[in-house]
Design an enzyme around this catalytic site. Structure first.
Site, short mmCIF file in Angstrom:
data_model
loop_
_atom_site.label_atom_id
_atom_site.label_comp_id
_atom_site.label_asym_id
_atom_site.label_seq_id
_atom_site.Cartn_x
_atom_site.Cartn_y
_atom_site.Cartn_z
N ASP A 36 13.82 -39.55 3.32
CA ASP A 36 15.23 -39.35 3.67
C ASP A 36 15.75 -38.02 3.14
O ASP A 36 16.58 -37.39 3.80
CB ASP A 36 16.09 -40.50 3.13
CG ASP A 36 16.06 -41.69 4.07
OD1 ASP A 36 16.21 -41.46 5.29
OD2 ASP A 36 15.86 -42.81 3.61
N CYS A 54 8.58 -41.54 -4.37
CA CYS A 54 8.00 -42.64 -3.60
C CYS A 54 8.04 -42.39 -2.10
O CYS A 54 7.71 -43.27 -1.31
CB CYS A 54 8.69 -43.95 -3.95
SG CYS A 54 10.43 -43.96 -3.53
N HIS A 85 3.77 -51.33 15.86
CA HIS A 85 2.92 -52.31 15.19
C HIS A 85 1.46 -52.07 15.49
O HIS A 85 0.59 -52.28 14.66
CB HIS A 85 3.31 -53.73 15.64
CG HIS A 85 4.18 -54.42 14.65
ND1 HIS A 85 4.95 -55.50 14.97
CD2 HIS A 85 4.41 -54.18 13.34
CE1 HIS A 85 5.60 -55.91 13.91
NE2 HIS A 85 5.30 -55.12 12.90
C1 PEP Z 1 12.25 -42.37 1.33
O1 PEP Z 1 13.30 -42.18 1.94
O2 PEP Z 1 11.49 -41.45 0.93
C2 PEP Z 1 11.81 -43.75 1.02
C3 PEP Z 1 10.76 -44.00 0.27
O3 PEP Z 1 12.52 -44.75 1.58
P1 PEP Z 1 12.32 -45.27 3.08
O4 PEP Z 1 11.17 -44.51 3.70
O5 PEP Z 1 12.07 -46.73 2.96
O6 PEP Z 1 13.64 -44.93 3.69
MG MG Z 2 14.74 -43.81 2.17
#
Ligand code: PEP
Ligand code: MG
Length: 579
Positions: free
Chosen positions: A461, A508, A195
């Site tokens: 991921d 994303c 944080h």
């Molecule tokens: C990802 O895995 O790229 C993603 C955007 O999800 P998170 O980082 O929330 O797992």
């Molecule tokens: Mg993810």
């Protein structure tokens, strides 16, 4: 001779500071096992309760000193700690231990803290895993009162323009130090997901965390340079080095003001290819930045915060109220709401906590939603309802088989029927998309694209699962490489599948917001990027300097030979081409 120490830079924003060192004297809280006589147990319980009340008073006093114009998401860091002080896990469980074991208040609290932090350690989600820091910060405050180790507060004038060196800083400390005008800070503990690091980024404080023995390396008052980008702290710098860093501070200021001129400008390449730039948001408050930077909308609304710091999952109305606030705040801009992406460690199902050996491969995200419809249906109903208020899409994380898509579609159809029966307004045409973040899904992207309305590549991921690198494990972090040829091959495959099947594909994961990767992503044919709001203008600047047609030709031909070292290194050079 210049002396340097390395740590973890928090990156982004004005990341360099120069100023005199100010060492915060923070005594270590050492707790050893201790017993009390049986007839002293009520007194010990009382001592614990008083310490708890003292910690609450201190934190409330800190909160009341924070200027009224402070953003609510920043205040939320302190409110989280206040809530933790009210939670039975910290307020009641230690009392049970004192009574059962006849131990001292500090030992009871320490055992309870160890039990709680053990649960956090077992979590897969990096954000939740580092919430362990919050438990430790709160426990430390109580321990200091129990052990009578309160620190003297430093006068505000003493801190103006200084680089604070501390063993650790709580979010409350960080906010107060910011308002006291510090130039930057260095801590001995903490990591990029703590944080404190998140706050430093959000408040724009140059900081380096995890500099072991920092307090022993530097002298009170000596001039330091903090490079929060590289994660370096320098002392005894010569005039040339100092001028270099002063130049970088000035350049960063100039750069920030030139970026501001891009607000409202289109994200189009030199040859007229216009991209959609969207924001990733974690809290409803994040839409303020999203709007002030004039993003094209929200490409990833992470909804996990709704499930945190509570013993029961939110109900449909809570989901709806939170989503409605965001959708209305966006005033017609599109938003993609991601359904629950917690793992086996989620608060609504404490039974799994700590028992899952490999949480990244366990019961998380869509698997959890399908296994526990009672947890998922309230969210689903709320998303369908809120979609009647504006342009909403729903996105399913961690898909890896088409059966999961079919099961989600069945649940959506049933939920629509039940909303219709209840006479509640909803959007019958809510677009449903999927995150492609598991190699199995990336390899079958055409099939997924036929069953879904849009795809979004979650590189955070996808890299982890393709390379078998735990994204939160420091030991193997140096191997976590979004440019690995196999990762690139999967990304290109997903983009092409989207084009073939005529559905939009966005990205994303963090990769989308890194200007280094933008030439590559434009060359691969991506047209929609979603990133943390702070990265939007930098990404736009990168896009506007590129020629999409030329890049596409280059990338296409290199991708055909991507497993040849020469083609791969050519492609990585392309990634640095905009500097
Ligand atoms: C990802 O895995 O790229 C993603 C955007 O999800 P998170 O980082 O929330 O797992
Ligand atoms: Mg993810």
């Amino acid at each position: 001779m210049t002396f340097s120490c390395l740590g973890i830079g928090v990156g982004s924003g004005p990341s360099i500071a120069i100023g005199p060192a100010h060492l915060l004297h923070q005594g270590r809280v050492e707790v050893v096992p201790g017993q009390v006589e049986r007839d002293r147990i009520p007194d010990e319980v009382d001592r614990f309760r008083q310490a708890l009340a003292g910690a609450r008073r201190t934190l409330r006093a800190v909160r009341s000193r924070i200027p009224a114009n402070t953003r609510s998401d920043i205040l939320a860091f302190i409110d989280t700690h206040l809530l933790m002080l009210e939670d039975a896990a910290l307020a009641e469980a230690p009392i049970e231990r004192i009574r059962e074991q006849g131990c001292t208040a500090e030992w009871a609290l320490q055992q309870q803290c160890d039990a709680l932090t053990g649960v956090f350690d077992a979590m897969e989600d990096p954000y939740l895993r580092t919430r362990k820091d919050d438990v430790e910060h709160v426990v430390n405050q109580i321990q200091k009162i129990l052990l009578q180790q309160q620190e003297e507060e430093t006068e505000a004038e003493e801190l103006q323009g200084r680089i604070v060196l501390a063993r650790d800083l709580t979010p409350a400390d960080t906010i107060l130090l910011h308002h006291q005008g510090i130039a930057g800070f260095v801590t001995e503990s903490g990591g990029p997901m703590s944080h404190t690091a998140i706050l430093a980024r959000s408040l724009g404080i140059p900081a380096v965390l995890g500099v072991h023995h920092a307090a022993r390396c530097f002298r009170q008052g000596e001039q330091l340079v903090v490079d929060g980008h590289q994660g370096v702290v320098l002392a005894a710098v010569d005039q040339d080095t100092l001028s270099h860093y002063q130049g970088r501070i000035q350049a960063a200021r100039d750069h920030a003001s030139s970026l501001r001129t891009l607000v409202g400008q289109p994200a189009c390449t030199r040859d007229g290819r216009c991209l959609t730039l969207l924001a990733n948001i974690e809290l409803p408050e994040d839409i303020d930045t999203t709007r002030s930077l004039q993003a094209d909308g929200v490409g990833l609304y992470r909804t996990e915060y709704l499930f945190m710091n509570r013993s029961r999952p939110p109900d449909e109305e809570e989901h709806f109220a939170a989503y409605a606030r965001v959708v209305e705040g966006l005033d017609g801009l599109p938003i993609t709401i991601r359904t629950l992406d917690l793992g086996a460690d989620k608060p609504a199902d404490g039974d799994h906590a700590g028992t899952c050996h490999n949480p990244a491969l366990g019961l998380r995200a869509v698997r959890l939603c399908l296994k526990e419809p009672d947890l998922f249906i309230p969210q689903l109903r709320a998303i369908l309802r809120v979609a009647a208020l504006g342009p909403v899409r729903m996105m399913i994380p961690m898909l890896c088989s088409l059966q999961e898509v079919a099961a989600i579609r069945t649940l959506v159809a049933e939920t629509r029927r039940s909303l219709r029966r209840d006479g509640v307004a909803f959007d019958p045409d809510l677009p449903i998309g999927g995150m492609i973040e598991v190699p199995a899904a990336a390899l079958a992207a055409d099939a997924f694209a036929r069953e879904l309305d849009f795809l979004s590549i979650g590189t955070n991921d996808l890299v982890q699962y393709t390379l078998a690198i735990d994204r939160v494990d420091d030991e193997v972090n140096y191997l976590y490489d979004p440019l690995h040829p196999s990762v690139l091959q999967l990304i290109q495959g997903v983009i092409d599948a989207g084009h073939r099947q005529g559905i939009p594909v966005s990205m994303c994961g963090e990769m989308a917001g890194d200007p280094d990767f933008i030439p590559l992503l434009v060359g691969m044919g991506l047209q929609e990027l979603s990133m943390q709001p702070g990265a939007l203008l930098e990404a736009k600047q990168a896009i506007r300097s590129l020629h999409a047609g030329e890049l596409e030709q280059q990338v296409r031909s290199l991708m055909q030979r991507i497993h040849e070292p020469e083609a791969w290194s050519h492609l990585t050079r392309l990634c640095r081409s905009i500097h």
